[in-house]
Design a protein around this motif. Structure first.
Motif: not given
Length: 758
Positions: A117-123, A181-188, A282-287
């Motif tokens: 989760f250092l990059e949007v694409a890979s996350g 859930l943890d990955g979603y937090q890191a993505f945000l 996470f789909v809603k958060a992507l943009a």
């Protein structure tokens, strides 16, 4: 005319008209791999259609005759399934069972990877893959089957091993959901604090965490409640009375894992609901995450958001995975969603009307699959009842057959179709695509098919396509896995195409690209089916069709195969019109017979033509009581005695009777007594009969407009009706309502009529 082969007419309860010799190999026969080679037609089914609700085709009976299904079908919750011993408690009588299949990922696969989760694409790619990995737990062989069938689990001699596997699967599922859930937090967190949209999503996270923590405690208790009794049973210490509570605990635990209420998923009543809620978020958060992090380029076109996370100025100057024509196909679909482009993958979340698709184009798919196109398809994320499930499964089956027909896997190693009954998703995977262009071509064909699927979805809800039309997830899997199409498959597929052809002109133009992907045979079939549809719609609107059904079906350009196929499908849609055509096409003449409708290409009969009336009168009467007059020959429908025997049970069929019978007082009174609305189908003379009209409006005055114009203009008749029902004035002819003398006479007959004066 096609002669009716005399050797095909017998005297049994159900006879069949087989394919004629010159119909067995048409010049236009499809050369497609799946539907190309017709099979010999089998023995006709003598069971009446109305009694086939639980009958499967021979090809599908195998799916319900597997050892697992025979086992589960033989069990119920009655204690007779157990051998009880006063000293030893509950004892198992079943001989053997197979261990659960291990088709779900390991704990390490489900763990949150470092540095992802250092990059949007890979996350985002990891979140998408994790969602798919967790969904696999809910599929067949996902490790939770023991909770679905606790009775079978309890009776297995391997129940300890199965229970251990179930407990392990539950723990891995919970672990994976926590990682999601943890990955979603890191993505945000990639968005920082500058985005209000992301901050709004971030504020929801603590509540999700608290609810999931409570759910995990419930799951831990549930695991103990199903594990400890089984351990006691192994030592012979389990009282029989405890079993029912243990079974209830299994089902409660299953609900905590699998239940889904999409409208209330944020309450996290189950692990499935958490996964669902996180996927939406996470789909809603992507943009907004992409925009706030500055890690991608974002633009919008119509209802689609495009997010480009590819590495700019790459040295290898690799062509984009989605070419320009792919983007155009997304726009042409009329759908809404999100497209994210990465160096090695493109993920398309697309919603077209009621249907949601996740399409992945992967340059290097996991497991050494290489270049892969993958579709995850479902209906809109709303709750559906069990009554809707057969419709959903039929749609999934048709999608699978349509993708086989257009050869989506033409340049791939294979095409794998599967259905997850818990998530309601169908997964289509084409690994080993030869070239990037091959994957792009397949993607464009896929979008075309998904767009066309809208035209048949609702129609499948009420139309049977297989004999008996029985559906469940096991049967769907069995039907999807067939390597070669059976006769039943071919009929069902063409049934769907026939329904797809029943469109207005705008919809017909919309599916034109999909029609062009079909084989020549199916293109011709759907073309003539659409012409029949226009004819049928004109009749329904009481308009004169531009061409008769006979002109369509007897076209010199139509092959005998297509003519035969269309007749059978038209028979199921509009039996009365189809039987008239069958009489003409097969040159049957004016005979007594009743057709037995079936989902195959045999013309079958309850009563075949050519029999003396005295020999078949009882059989005809029995068939008419079963189905009414709709599958009867013209001669049967013209017979007054036969009509009087059933018209009160099938009153709406008055409209299909001859002019003479619609002018028959006894026939019309029998129909109108049961259904006053059919008064409008009677002759002009009887629609002017005050006694019949009184009978019709006894239930409701709203049936009065069905009376003849002559009656509604008759001063004395209308005054007689107004005397007993003042509202009858509203339906009088305008010249009466404009006549002062009539109005005054109506008031004298019934003062209440004043309420209905203009």
């Amino acid at each position: 005319m096609l002669p009716l082969p005399p050797e095909k007419i017998g005297r049994s309860d159900s006879q069949s008209l087989a394919t004629l010799p010159d119909q067995k190999a048409g010049a236009d026969r499809s050369n497609k791999r799946y539907f190309g080679d017709p099979e010999p037609i089998g023995v006709p089914d003598t069971t009446p259609l109305s009694k086939r609700v639980c009958r499967l085709s021979l090809e599908d009976q195998a799916a319900h005759c597997s050892p697992a299904n025979r086992l589960s079908g033989a069990m119920d919750s009655d204690t007779r399934d157990f051998a009880m011993d006063a000293d030893d408690g509950l004892q198992v009588t079943l001989a053997s069972d197979a261990p659960l299949a291990k088709t779900v990922p390991s704990r390490d696969d489900l763990s949150l990877p470092e540095g992802r989760f250092l990059e949007v694409a890979s996350g985002f790619r990891w979140l998408t893959d994790q969602n798919a990995r967790l969904s696999a737990f809910f599929a067949s062989g996902g490790g939770l089957h023991g909770l679905t069938n606790p009775l079978k689990l309890s009776m297995s001699p391997q129940r300890s091993e199965l229970l251990t596997e179930t407990r392990d699967s539950v723990n891995r599922l919970v672990h994976g959901a926590q990682a999601l859930l943890d990955g979603y937090q890191a993505f945000l967190q990639l968005a920082g604090d500058s985005s209000r949209k992301v901050n709004s999503l971030r504020h929801e996270v603590p509540q999700l965490i608290n609810r999931f923590n409570r759910l995990k405690q419930t799951i831990r208790s549930g695991l103990e409640s199903i594990t400890l009794p089984m351990q006691a049973a192994e030592k012979g210490q389990l009282s029989p009375g405890i079993f029912h509570q243990w079974e209830a605990d299994c089902r409660q635990l299953q609900s905590c894992l699998q239940a889904l209420n999409p409208d209330d998923a944020e309450q996290v009543g189950s692990v499935h609901e958490l996964i669902f809620a996180l996927h939406q978020r996470f789909v809603k958060a992507l943009a907004p995450v992409t925009e706030a992090s500055g890690q991608g380029r974002l633009f919008r076109k119509d209802h689609v958001t495009y997010i480009d996370c590819t590495t700019p100025d790459r040295l290898d100057e690799k062509a984009p995975i989605l070419r320009r024509s792919c983007i155009k196909s997304i726009l042409a679909s009329g759908g809404s969603g999100t497209v994210i482009s990465m160096d090695e993958a493109v993920i398309v979340n697309l919603k077209i009307d009621f249907y949601v698709s996740l399409i992945e184009l992967l340059e290097r798919a996991e497991g050494g699959k290489g270049r892969t196109l993958r579709l995850t398809f479902s209906d809109e994320f709303v709750c559906f009842h069990e009554d809707d499930k057969p419709h959903k499964l039929k749609l999934m089956w048709f999608l699978g057959q349509l993708l086989k027909e257009i050869e989506l896997d033409e340049n791939a190693h294979s095409m794998k179709l599967s259905y997850n009954d818990v998530t309601g998703e169908m997964i289509v995977e084409c690994p080993g695509m030869i070239l990037p262009e091959s994957m792009q071509d397949a993607f464009e064909k896929l979008i075309i098919v998904l767009k066309a699927l809208l035209s048949v979805g609702v129609k499948l809800m009420y139309m049977p396509i297989f004999e008996g039309d029985q559906w469940d997830s096991d049967l769907l899997a069995h039907r999807l896995d067939r390597g070669i199409a059976t006769e039943a498959d071919r009929f069902a597929f063409q049934r769907c195409l026939f329904l797809m052809s029943h469109l207005n002109e705008n919809e017909w133009l919309r599916i034109a690209p999909c029609r062009r992907l079909l084989s020549k045979h199916h293109q011709h079939f759907i073309h003539y089916a659409h012409r029949l549809c226009i004819h049928h719609q004109s009749l329904g609107c009481r308009e004169k069709p531009e061409e008769s059904a006979r002109e369509i079906l007897m076209s010199d350009e139509m092959s005998e195969d297509i003519r035969r196929e269309l007749l059978h499908h038209f028979l199921l849609l509009n039996p009365v019109s189809a039987i008239r055509l069958i009489e003409q096409v097969y040159d049957m003449g004016y005979q007594f017979f009743v057709i037995n409708p079936s989902c195959n290409y045999r013309l079958e009969f309850y009563v075949p033509p050519g029999q003396p009336l005295e020999d078949c009168k009882e059989k005809i009467t029995s068939a008419l009581r079963e189905h009414g007059l709709k599958y009867a020959s013209q001669r049967v429908r013209d017979d007054r005695d036969f009509v009087l025997s059933v018209i009160s049970e099938y009153p709406t069929e008055l409209q299909d009777l001859s002019e003479g019978l619609r002018n028959d007082r006894d026939v019309v009174m029998a129909a109108v007594t049961k259904a006053p609305i059919v008064l409008g189908d009677a002759s002009e003379r009887l629609r002017s009969d005050i006694n019949i009209i009184r009978m019709a409006i006894a239930e409701s005055i709203f049936y009065l407009p069905a009376a003849s114009a002559k009656f509604l203009k008759d001063r004395e008749c209308m005054l007689d009706l107004i005397e007993t029902n003042p509202q009858a004035y509203s339906y009088a002819a305008s010249e009466l309502k404009d006549n002062t003398d009539f109005i005054n006479a109506a008031k004298q007959r019934n003062p209440e009529v004043s309420k209905y004066l203009r």
